[in-house]
Write a protein that holds these residues in place. Structure first.
Motif, PDB file in Angstrom:
ATOM      1  N   PHE A 207       3.663  -0.044   8.142  1.00 29.86           N
ATOM      2  CA  PHE A 207       4.508   0.744   7.642  1.00 29.86           C
ATOM      3  C   PHE A 207       5.824   0.404   7.543  1.00 29.86           C
ATOM      4  CE2 PHE A 207       0.858   3.259   6.355  1.00 29.86           C
ATOM      5  CZ  PHE A 207      -0.097   3.148   7.495  1.00 29.86           C
TER       6      PHE A 207
ATOM      7  N   ILE B 245       0.556   9.823   6.022  1.00 27.46           N
ATOM      8  CA  ILE B 245       0.358  10.168   7.499  1.00 27.46           C
ATOM      9  C   ILE B 245       1.026  11.691   7.898  1.00 27.46           C
ATOM     10  CG2 ILE B 245       1.247   9.356   9.757  1.00 27.46           C
ATOM     11  CD1 ILE B 245       1.890   6.973   7.194  1.00 27.46           C
TER      12      ILE B 245
ATOM     13  N   TRP C   8      -3.126   8.708  10.393  1.00 27.34           N
ATOM     14  CA  TRP C   8      -3.337   8.129   9.118  1.00 27.34           C
ATOM     15  C   TRP C   8      -4.191   8.738   8.247  1.00 27.34           C
ATOM     16  CZ3 TRP C   8      -7.309   5.396   6.883  1.00 27.34           C
ATOM     17  CH2 TRP C   8      -7.278   4.839   5.656  1.00 27.34           C
TER      18      TRP C   8
ATOM     19  N   ASP D 147       0.638  -5.741   6.803  1.00 19.81           N
ATOM     20  CA  ASP D 147      -0.107  -4.547   7.038  1.00 19.81           C
ATOM     21  C   ASP D 147       0.697  -3.576   8.163  1.00 19.81           C
ATOM     22  OD1 ASP D 147      -2.630  -7.046   6.720  1.00 19.81           O
ATOM     23  OD2 ASP D 147      -2.162  -5.687   5.143  1.00 19.81           O
TER      24      ASP D 147
ATOM     25  N   ALA E 102       3.160   0.585   3.084  1.00 22.24           N
ATOM     26  CA  ALA E 102       2.809  -0.408   3.907  1.00 22.24           C
ATOM     27  C   ALA E 102       2.879  -1.710   3.078  1.00 22.24           C
ATOM     28  CB  ALA E 102       1.439  -0.100   4.394  1.00 22.24           C
TER      29      ALA E 102
ATOM     30  N   PHE F 224       0.882  -1.127   0.060  1.00 23.80           N
ATOM     31  CA  PHE F 224      -0.046   0.102  -0.144  1.00 23.80           C
ATOM     32  C   PHE F 224       0.808   1.091   0.104  1.00 23.80           C
ATOM     33  CE2 PHE F 224      -4.334  -1.471   1.163  1.00 23.80           C
ATOM     34  CZ  PHE F 224      -3.872  -2.750   1.759  1.00 23.80           C
TER      35      PHE F 224
ATOM     36  N   TYR G  61      -8.421   4.379   0.039  1.00 27.09           N
ATOM     37  CA  TYR G  61      -8.943   4.321   1.370  1.00 27.09           C
ATOM     38  C   TYR G  61      -8.660   5.453   2.058  1.00 27.09           C
ATOM     39  CZ  TYR G  61      -8.312  -0.470  -0.546  1.00 27.09           C
ATOM     40  OH  TYR G  61      -8.492  -1.533  -1.285  1.00 27.09           O
ATOM     41  N   TYR G  62      -9.558   5.949   2.862  1.00 23.27           N
ATOM     42  CA  TYR G  62      -9.367   7.348   3.381  1.00 23.27           C
ATOM     43  C   TYR G  62      -9.764   7.105   5.104  1.00 23.27           C
ATOM     44  CZ  TYR G  62      -8.768   8.832  -1.356  1.00 23.27           C
ATOM     45  OH  TYR G  62      -8.383   9.349  -2.446  1.00 23.27           O
ATOM     46  N   SER G  63      -9.350   8.021   5.772  1.00 21.68           N
ATOM     47  CA  SER G  63      -9.610   8.257   7.083  1.00 21.68           C
ATOM     48  C   SER G  63     -11.004   8.776   7.056  1.00 21.68           C
ATOM     49  CB  SER G  63      -8.684   9.171   7.869  1.00 21.68           C
ATOM     50  OG  SER G  63      -9.191   9.610   9.091  1.00 21.68           O
TER      51      SER G  63
ATOM     52  N   SER H 186      -4.611   5.657   2.004  1.00 20.33           N
ATOM     53  CA  SER H 186      -3.752   4.653   1.350  1.00 20.33           C
ATOM     54  C   SER H 186      -4.447   4.276  -0.072  1.00 20.33           C
ATOM     55  CB  SER H 186      -3.486   3.572   2.201  1.00 20.33           C
ATOM     56  OG  SER H 186      -3.075   3.684   3.459  1.00 20.33           O
TER      57      SER H 186
END
Lengths: 120, 110
Positions: free
Chosen positions: A107, A39, A49, A105, A100, A35, A60-62, A52
């Motif tokens: 970093f 950050i 975070w 999984d 990542a 990934f 994919y988002y926070s 990614s």
């Protein structure tokens, strides 16, 4: 050995868009082994975070930033990018790009980070 | 919203042992969250210490160890040294490409 390097404007005005690029060397941005993520760390605070990207097209988002964030990739330059819209002073932070490891999984490689200040 | 909890600070004597923990606001931490730990000193990028609960990253001294203790992930420093003084962050993988960082623990060696 992967190496990542952030670049982009260090000063952004409130309400404008923060744009950063991460250049990857020592590996391909198209690799499915990683990934590629962003950050951030506001001054004196913890790591957060942002989001990614995987396999070029999956992002994919926070949840807290999702409405303002876009992560994209430029395979021709082996780079991925972050755009954060409608910034405020609260978005002032050191921004890190990182890879990542897909298997475990976590970093595993980090850029050195770049401080972006939001101020008029 | 998922919150990952860490102790704000710990103090340890040189040569001593300290265990930092990483919990969830609701639920238990298990190996399924692939807990990882990172060390950060002032002005530096984070350094990966532990991944997949207990695997040390390359070059990390064996005085750092990771585990699951009860319902939390844990990082233990055995035989603390002065240069272990740093901030330590736990990260949990929530699945579907999403990670959550803990708030960090500041470790002082004195």
């Amino acid at each position: 050995q992967l190496q990542l390097q952030e670049s982009g404007p260090r000063l952004v005005k409130p309400s404008e868009t923060l744009s950063l690029t991460c250049t990857v060397s020592g590996g391909s941005i198209s690799s499915t082994s990683y990934f590629w993520g962003w950050i951030r760390q506001p001054p004196g605070k913890g790591l957060e975070w942002i989001g990614s990207l995987y396999n070029i097209g999956s992002t994919y988002y926070s949840p807290s930033l999702k409405s303002r964030v876009t992560i994209s990739v430029d395979t021709s330059k082996n780079q991925f990018s972050l755009k954060l819209t409608s910034v405020t002073a609260a978005d002032t932070a050191v921004y890190y790009c990182a890879s990542a490891n897909w298997d475990d999984d976590y970093f595993d490689h980090w850029g050195q980070g770049t401080l972006v200040t939001v101020s008029s | 919203q998922t919150v990952v909890t860490q102790e704000p600070s710990f103090s340890v004597s040189p040569g001593g042992t300290v265990t930092l923990t990483c919990g969830l606001s609701s639920g238990s931490v298990s190996i399924s969250y692939y807990p990882s730990w990172y060390q950060q000193t002032p002005g530096q990028a984070p350094r990966t210490l532990i991944y997949s609960t207990s695997t040390r990253s390359s070059g990390v001294p064996d005085r750092f160890s990771g585990s699951i203790l009860g319902n939390k992930a844990a990082l233990t420093i055995t035989g603390a040294q002065a240069d272990d003084e740093a901030d330590y962050y736990c990260v949990l993988y929530m699945g579907s490409g999403i990670w959550v960082f803990g708030g960090g623990t500041k470790v002082t060696v004195l």
